[in-house]
Design a protein around this motif. Sequence first.
Motif, PDB file in Angstrom:
ATOM      1  N   ASP A 258       0.840  -1.210   0.000  1.00  0.00           N
ATOM      2  CA  ASP A 258       0.000   0.000   0.000  1.00  0.00           C
ATOM      3  C   ASP A 258       0.871   1.256   0.000  1.00  0.00           C
ATOM      4  O   ASP A 258       0.557   2.244  -0.694  1.00  0.00           O
ATOM      5  CB  ASP A 258      -0.921   0.013   1.224  1.00  0.00           C
ATOM      6  N   LYS A 259       1.947   1.225   0.768  1.00  0.00           N
ATOM      7  CA  LYS A 259       2.841   2.381   0.838  1.00  0.00           C
ATOM      8  C   LYS A 259       3.570   2.607  -0.487  1.00  0.00           C
ATOM      9  O   LYS A 259       3.825   3.753  -0.867  1.00  0.00           O
ATOM     10  CB  LYS A 259       3.854   2.189   1.972  1.00  0.00           C
ATOM     11  N   VAL A 260       3.903   1.508  -1.173  1.00  0.00           N
ATOM     12  CA  VAL A 260       4.555   1.647  -2.485  1.00  0.00           C
ATOM     13  C   VAL A 260       3.551   2.183  -3.504  1.00  0.00           C
ATOM     14  O   VAL A 260       3.870   3.063  -4.309  1.00  0.00           O
ATOM     15  CB  VAL A 260       5.138   0.295  -2.956  1.00  0.00           C
ATOM     16  N   ARG A 261       2.335   1.661  -3.470  1.00  0.00           N
ATOM     17  CA  ARG A 261       1.310   2.118  -4.424  1.00  0.00           C
ATOM     18  C   ARG A 261       0.979   3.602  -4.245  1.00  0.00           C
ATOM     19  O   ARG A 261       0.673   4.296  -5.215  1.00  0.00           O
ATOM     20  CB  ARG A 261       0.048   1.267  -4.271  1.00  0.00           C
ATOM     21  N   SER A 262       1.066   4.091  -3.010  1.00  0.00           N
ATOM     22  CA  SER A 262       0.747   5.498  -2.745  1.00  0.00           C
ATOM     23  C   SER A 262       1.943   6.417  -2.968  1.00  0.00           C
ATOM     24  O   SER A 262       1.789   7.641  -3.007  1.00  0.00           O
ATOM     25  CB  SER A 262       0.253   5.658  -1.302  1.00  0.00           C
ATOM     26  N   GLY A 263       3.135   5.843  -3.093  1.00  0.00           N
ATOM     27  CA  GLY A 263       4.331   6.659  -3.277  1.00  0.00           C
ATOM     28  C   GLY A 263       4.994   7.053  -1.977  1.00  0.00           C
ATOM     29  O   GLY A 263       5.970   7.803  -1.973  1.00  0.00           O
ATOM     30  N   GLU A 264       4.485   6.523  -0.861  1.00  0.00           N
ATOM     31  CA  GLU A 264       5.114   6.807   0.430  1.00  0.00           C
ATOM     32  C   GLU A 264       6.489   6.139   0.498  1.00  0.00           C
ATOM     33  O   GLU A 264       7.449   6.706   1.012  1.00  0.00           O
ATOM     34  CB  GLU A 264       4.217   6.297   1.566  1.00  0.00           C
ATOM     35  N   ILE A 265       6.571   4.916  -0.009  1.00  0.00           N
ATOM     36  CA  ILE A 265       7.852   4.235  -0.218  1.00  0.00           C
ATOM     37  C   ILE A 265       8.137   4.283  -1.709  1.00  0.00           C
ATOM     38  O   ILE A 265       7.324   3.854  -2.522  1.00  0.00           O
ATOM     39  CB  ILE A 265       7.807   2.782   0.278  1.00  0.00           C
ATOM     40  N   ARG A 266       9.315   4.802  -2.074  1.00  0.00           N
ATOM     41  CA  ARG A 266       9.594   5.040  -3.490  1.00  0.00           C
ATOM     42  C   ARG A 266      10.665   4.125  -4.067  1.00  0.00           C
ATOM     43  O   ARG A 266      10.840   4.071  -5.282  1.00  0.00           O
ATOM     44  CB  ARG A 266       9.981   6.503  -3.697  1.00  0.00           C
ATOM     45  N   VAL A 267      11.371   3.397  -3.206  1.00  0.00           N
ATOM     46  CA  VAL A 267      12.358   2.427  -3.674  1.00  0.00           C
ATOM     47  C   VAL A 267      12.145   1.133  -2.899  1.00  0.00           C
ATOM     48  O   VAL A 267      12.308   1.101  -1.678  1.00  0.00           O
ATOM     49  CB  VAL A 267      13.808   2.915  -3.471  1.00  0.00           C
ATOM     50  N   LEU A 268      11.770   0.073  -3.605  1.00  0.00           N
ATOM     51  CA  LEU A 268      11.542  -1.224  -2.976  1.00  0.00           C
ATOM     52  C   LEU A 268      12.542  -2.227  -3.549  1.00  0.00           C
ATOM     53  O   LEU A 268      12.631  -2.400  -4.762  1.00  0.00           O
ATOM     54  CB  LEU A 268      10.114  -1.712  -3.222  1.00  0.00           C
ATOM     55  N   MET A 269      13.281  -2.890  -2.655  1.00  0.00           N
ATOM     56  CA  MET A 269      14.298  -3.854  -3.075  1.00  0.00           C
ATOM     57  C   MET A 269      13.892  -5.256  -2.639  1.00  0.00           C
ATOM     58  O   MET A 269      13.318  -5.431  -1.562  1.00  0.00           O
ATOM     59  CB  MET A 269      15.657  -3.489  -2.462  1.00  0.00           C
ATOM     60  N   GLY A 270      14.185  -6.246  -3.497  1.00  0.00           N
ATOM     61  CA  GLY A 270      13.839  -7.610  -3.130  1.00  0.00           C
ATOM     62  C   GLY A 270      14.365  -8.623  -4.123  1.00  0.00           C
ATOM     63  O   GLY A 270      14.917  -8.281  -5.171  1.00  0.00           O
ATOM     64  N   SER A 271      14.172  -9.888  -3.793  1.00  0.00           N
ATOM     65  CA  SER A 271      14.574 -10.991  -4.660  1.00  0.00           C
ATOM     66  C   SER A 271      13.399 -11.413  -5.529  1.00  0.00           C
ATOM     67  O   SER A 271      12.248 -11.074  -5.254  1.00  0.00           O
ATOM     68  CB  SER A 271      15.042 -12.172  -3.811  1.00  0.00           C
ATOM     69  N   THR A 272      13.690 -12.180  -6.570  1.00  0.00           N
ATOM     70  CA  THR A 272      12.627 -12.676  -7.445  1.00  0.00           C
ATOM     71  C   THR A 272      11.650 -13.531  -6.659  1.00  0.00           C
ATOM     72  O   THR A 272      10.429 -13.442  -6.856  1.00  0.00           O
ATOM     73  CB  THR A 272      13.219 -13.516  -8.593  1.00  0.00           C
ATOM     74  N   PHE A 273      12.152 -14.360  -5.756  1.00  0.00           N
ATOM     75  CA  PHE A 273      11.313 -15.267  -4.979  1.00  0.00           C
ATOM     76  C   PHE A 273      10.317 -14.503  -4.117  1.00  0.00           C
ATOM     77  O   PHE A 273       9.139 -14.858  -4.035  1.00  0.00           O
ATOM     78  CB  PHE A 273      12.186 -16.169  -4.105  1.00  0.00           C
ATOM     79  N   LYS A 274      10.770 -13.438  -3.462  1.00  0.00           N
ATOM     80  CA  LYS A 274       9.907 -12.699  -2.543  1.00  0.00           C
ATOM     81  C   LYS A 274       9.143 -11.561  -3.210  1.00  0.00           C
ATOM     82  O   LYS A 274       8.103 -11.134  -2.706  1.00  0.00           O
ATOM     83  CB  LYS A 274      10.740 -12.140  -1.376  1.00  0.00           C
ATOM     84  N   MET A 275       9.651 -11.047  -4.344  1.00  0.00           N
ATOM     85  CA  MET A 275       9.044  -9.864  -4.952  1.00  0.00           C
ATOM     86  C   MET A 275       8.601 -10.129  -6.389  1.00  0.00           C
ATOM     87  O   MET A 275       8.380  -9.193  -7.152  1.00  0.00           O
ATOM     88  CB  MET A 275      10.029  -8.693  -4.896  1.00  0.00           C
ATOM     89  N   GLY A 276       8.461 -11.409  -6.753  1.00  0.00           N
ATOM     90  CA  GLY A 276       8.025 -11.752  -8.099  1.00  0.00           C
ATOM     91  C   GLY A 276       6.517 -11.871  -8.175  1.00  0.00           C
ATOM     92  O   GLY A 276       5.783 -10.897  -7.982  1.00  0.00           O
ATOM     93  N   ALA A 277       6.034 -13.064  -8.461  1.00  0.00           N
ATOM     94  CA  ALA A 277       4.592 -13.301  -8.600  1.00  0.00           C
ATOM     95  C   ALA A 277       3.847 -12.868  -7.344  1.00  0.00           C
ATOM     96  O   ALA A 277       4.279 -13.126  -6.222  1.00  0.00           O
ATOM     97  CB  ALA A 277       4.337 -14.781  -8.876  1.00  0.00           C
TER      98      ALA A 277
END
Length: 376
Positions: A258-277
Amino acid sequence: MFATGTPVSNSMSELYTMQRYLQYNTLVKNHLQHFDSWASTFGETVTAMTLAPEGDKFQIKTRFAKFHNIPELMTMFREVADIQTAETLKLPTPKVEKHNVAVDATQIQKDMVADLGERAERIRGGGVPVWEDNMLAITNEGRKLALDQRLINSQLPDDENSKVNACVKNVYEIWEKTKDQKSTQLVFCDLSTPKSLGADDNPYEMELVNGIWKCKEREFTDVYTDMKRKLIEKGIPENEIAFIHEATSEAKKEELFDKVRSGEIRVLMGSTFKMGAGTNVQDRIIALHNLDCPWTSANLIQRIGRAVRQGNMNELVHIYNYVTQGTFDAYMYQLIEQKQTFTSQIMTSKTPIRSMEDIDERALEYAEIMALATRK
C-alpha cells in the motif's frame, strides 16, 4: 485444471511433464509416453561452442537448440491448453525502454575469474573430490563476484565503477527527477540479501564528516544494506527505501505494498522469490533495475511483469539490466537466452512451421546483454 503463467519456464522437459499430467493417454496412443521417444520426435540436439561457466573461455556442449514437428506438437498440446500471451491479449500496458548498463571488471575481479577458470579445469580433469571443490561452488562464487567483489572478501575495496554503484546512481537520479509524481522503483537482486539486525544495530546512523552527513563506517555485510546506505547519503529519506524481506507476514506485506502504491515508499528492493509473482505495486513504477541475472527466463519475465502491467499510471517504464564485463554475467545471460528461445518458439507458434531455431525479440535482448558481459 491447471492455471499457470509459465507452463514452460526452464527446459524442454517441462512441456513433456505437462503433457504427462494432462494428456497421458494421448502420449501413449502416439507412443510418446517415454521421454526419449518424445524428445527424438520433437527436438534436435546441436553441438556448439558455448561460454564455460567460469565466463572466461569457451567449451563444446551439446544441447537442445532446434525443434521440429512443431505443428503436431502444438496441435496435440492445444487439445488441453488454451495459450494466451501478452501479445495476443493486447493489454493496455506501458511501453518499455531498456537500458543495458555494462561496467568494467576490476583487476581483482579479472584475477578471481581466472582463478575460477583454473579451478574448473582441475575439476574437469578429474581427481578433485566433490566435497573439496565442485562446479556448483564455482558458479555460486562467480555469480557473487560479478555482483560485487566484496561478497568474496568483505575487506576488498568498494569499486566506485561497480554495477552496484552504477545502480545507486541511476536510482537516485530517477528518484530526484520524479519527486513531484512520487514515482516508484523496484530493484531486484537474488544474491546478498539483507542480514538480520540486532535491536541496537542501526547501519543507517549518520554522522557529520568534513561538513557532509554520511552513514557511520562499518564493515560491508550485504548489497542491500550497502545500497540503502549510499542512497540515504545521496539524500533519499530512509523511510522511502524498503526491503521486501522486512514484511514477515501477509498483513505486513500488504501494508508495505500500500505504501509503495501510494508513493510513500519510493524504492523497494527484493529478490525474485519474494518480490516476483503476487507483487502488485505497479501503480507508480517508473523504473525497474535487474542488478543480477536469475536462473530462468521465466524469473526475468516475472520481474519485468511487476512494472509492465495494467494499472501503471506511467506510459513509459525504464528497465535497467546491469552486467560486469568478463564475468559470470555472460554465462548467466547465455543460459537465459537458450531457455527463452525454446519457450518462445513453443508458446507463440501460430503458423504451421515445421521447425524453428530463430531467437525471438526477447531472447535477442538477452543475447545483447551477453555480448556486453563478454566484451573485454
